[in-house]
Design a protein around this motif. Sequence first.
Motif, PDB file in Angstrom:
ATOM      1  N   VAL A 109       0.876  -4.896  -5.347  1.00 26.77           N
ATOM      2  CA  VAL A 109       0.941  -3.245  -5.653  1.00 26.77           C
ATOM      3  C   VAL A 109      -0.141  -3.094  -6.600  1.00 26.77           C
ATOM      4  CG1 VAL A 109       2.011  -1.402  -6.324  1.00 26.77           C
ATOM      5  CG2 VAL A 109       3.326  -3.061  -4.886  1.00 26.77           C
ATOM      6  N   LEU A 110      -0.042  -3.791  -7.724  1.00 20.09           N
ATOM      7  CA  LEU A 110      -1.131  -3.533  -8.647  1.00 20.09           C
ATOM      8  C   LEU A 110      -2.434  -3.914  -8.083  1.00 20.09           C
ATOM      9  CD1 LEU A 110      -1.465  -3.115 -11.744  1.00 20.09           C
ATOM     10  CD2 LEU A 110      -1.528  -5.580 -12.189  1.00 20.09           C
TER      11      LEU A 110
ATOM     12  N   VAL B 180       0.316   6.667  -6.781  1.00 20.67           N
ATOM     13  CA  VAL B 180      -0.829   7.312  -7.138  1.00 20.67           C
ATOM     14  C   VAL B 180      -0.594   8.649  -6.878  1.00 20.67           C
ATOM     15  CG1 VAL B 180      -3.122   8.042  -5.933  1.00 20.67           C
ATOM     16  CG2 VAL B 180      -2.646   5.567  -6.581  1.00 20.67           C
ATOM     17  N   LYS B 181       0.286   9.293  -5.746  1.00 20.60           N
ATOM     18  CA  LYS B 181       0.741  10.684  -5.376  1.00 20.60           C
ATOM     19  C   LYS B 181       1.163  11.195  -6.620  1.00 20.60           C
ATOM     20  CE  LYS B 181       3.137  13.476  -2.267  1.00 20.60           C
ATOM     21  NZ  LYS B 181       3.967  13.593  -1.204  1.00 20.60           N
ATOM     22  N   ARG B 182       2.430  10.301  -7.095  1.00 20.61           N
ATOM     23  CA  ARG B 182       3.194  10.904  -8.325  1.00 20.61           C
ATOM     24  C   ARG B 182       2.564  11.097  -9.514  1.00 20.61           C
ATOM     25  NH1 ARG B 182       6.708   6.775  -8.896  1.00 20.61           N
ATOM     26  NH2 ARG B 182       5.321   5.858 -10.664  1.00 20.61           N
ATOM     27  N   PHE B 183       1.472  10.058  -9.944  1.00 21.04           N
ATOM     28  CA  PHE B 183       0.577  10.346 -10.825  1.00 21.04           C
ATOM     29  C   PHE B 183      -0.200  11.646 -10.698  1.00 21.04           C
ATOM     30  CE2 PHE B 183      -3.386   9.401 -13.513  1.00 21.04           C
ATOM     31  CZ  PHE B 183      -2.605   9.103 -14.700  1.00 21.04           C
TER      32      PHE B 183
ATOM     33  N   ARG C  16       0.121   1.457 -14.898  1.00 23.47           N
ATOM     34  CA  ARG C  16      -0.217   0.199 -14.388  1.00 23.47           C
ATOM     35  C   ARG C  16       0.500  -0.799 -15.162  1.00 23.47           C
ATOM     36  NH1 ARG C  16      -4.387  -1.231 -10.944  1.00 23.47           N
ATOM     37  NH2 ARG C  16      -5.088  -2.839 -12.648  1.00 23.47           N
ATOM     38  N   GLU C  17       0.573  -0.736 -16.292  1.00 25.14           N
ATOM     39  CA  GLU C  17       1.075  -1.944 -17.222  1.00 25.14           C
ATOM     40  C   GLU C  17       2.590  -2.012 -17.458  1.00 25.14           C
ATOM     41  OE1 GLU C  17      -0.968  -1.561 -20.864  1.00 25.14           O
ATOM     42  OE2 GLU C  17      -2.820  -1.885 -20.056  1.00 25.14           O
ATOM     43  N   THR C  18       3.137  -0.860 -17.144  1.00 26.02           N
ATOM     44  CA  THR C  18       4.695  -0.776 -17.537  1.00 26.02           C
ATOM     45  C   THR C  18       5.439  -0.543 -16.268  1.00 26.02           C
ATOM     46  OG1 THR C  18       4.513   1.704 -17.860  1.00 26.02           O
ATOM     47  CG2 THR C  18       4.365   0.134 -19.900  1.00 26.02           C
ATOM     48  N   VAL C  19       4.920   0.204 -15.298  1.00 21.24           N
ATOM     49  CA  VAL C  19       5.607   0.635 -13.995  1.00 21.24           C
ATOM     50  C   VAL C  19       5.524  -0.370 -12.908  1.00 21.24           C
ATOM     51  CG1 VAL C  19       6.020   2.465 -12.188  1.00 21.24           C
ATOM     52  CG2 VAL C  19       5.685   3.206 -14.422  1.00 21.24           C
TER      53      VAL C  19
ATOM     54  N   TYR D 195       0.995  -1.240   0.046  1.00 24.97           N
ATOM     55  CA  TYR D 195      -0.054  -0.181   0.073  1.00 24.97           C
ATOM     56  C   TYR D 195       0.852   1.320  -0.046  1.00 24.97           C
ATOM     57  CZ  TYR D 195      -4.264  -2.642   0.779  1.00 24.97           C
ATOM     58  OH  TYR D 195      -5.592  -3.343   0.699  1.00 24.97           O
ATOM     59  N   HIS D 196       1.938   1.227   0.530  1.00 20.12           N
ATOM     60  CA  HIS D 196       2.853   2.311   0.631  1.00 20.12           C
ATOM     61  C   HIS D 196       3.629   2.669  -0.659  1.00 20.12           C
ATOM     62  CE1 HIS D 196       5.946   5.191   2.491  1.00 20.12           C
ATOM     63  NE2 HIS D 196       6.750   4.529   1.796  1.00 20.12           N
ATOM     64  N   GLN D 197       3.677   1.534  -1.429  1.00 17.94           N
ATOM     65  CA  GLN D 197       4.402   1.690  -2.778  1.00 17.94           C
ATOM     66  C   GLN D 197       3.275   2.244  -3.765  1.00 17.94           C
ATOM     67  OE1 GLN D 197       5.725  -2.148  -3.322  1.00 17.94           O
ATOM     68  NE2 GLN D 197       7.741  -1.511  -3.014  1.00 17.94           N
ATOM     69  N   ALA D 198       2.042   1.835  -3.483  1.00 18.00           N
ATOM     70  CA  ALA D 198       0.924   2.185  -4.252  1.00 18.00           C
ATOM     71  C   ALA D 198       0.554   3.576  -3.887  1.00 18.00           C
ATOM     72  CB  ALA D 198      -0.502   1.204  -4.100  1.00 18.00           C
ATOM     73  N   ASN D 199       0.605   4.210  -2.721  1.00 16.64           N
ATOM     74  CA  ASN D 199       0.391   5.374  -2.559  1.00 16.64           C
ATOM     75  C   ASN D 199       1.454   6.413  -3.008  1.00 16.64           C
ATOM     76  OD1 ASN D 199      -1.914   5.103  -0.899  1.00 16.64           O
ATOM     77  ND2 ASN D 199      -0.711   4.791   1.108  1.00 16.64           N
TER      78      ASN D 199
END
Length: 117
Positions: free
Chosen positions: A44-45, A11-14, A35-38, A4-8
Motif C-alpha cells: 500500500v505504501l 488518498v481520498k480521505r486525506f 504515510r509513516e503512522t497509518v 490500490y483500493h486501500q491506497a485510493n
Amino acid sequence: SKHYHQANKIVKRFVENMSNKMNEEQLQDEWNLERETVVTSPKVLNALPRDVQGVKQAAAKGTELYSVPDAQRSMEWLSENGRCLDQIGIGNSTIPEAGRGAFARKSMKKGEMVTTS
C-alpha cells in the motif's frame, strides 16, 4: 488490486480532510505523518504518492494510474504498436528444459507489444 483500493481510500480521505488554511509545507508534513503512522502494508505504501502534489493527482485519476502512468495507451498507440492476444498461442518450447509458454502465431518485430483489448 486490494492494495490500490486501500491506497485510493487513504488518498481520498486525506484530500477530503486537507485544510485550505495549511501551506504546502504543512500539508507535506501531514502527508508524511499519514504515510509513516497509518500505512502498515509495504505494498500500500508503494502505491501511495510521496508528495502532496502527487496526492492531488492520484485523487483525480486513482493510485493505479498515478503509479503506472503508461498503463493506459491511446487507440492510436495500440494500433501502431500492439498485437492482440489472438496472435499468440500456448505450447511447449523447443528450448530444452524451458517447459510451456506463450508463442507468437504470426511474425512480430522485436519490441512489439502484446495486449488485451
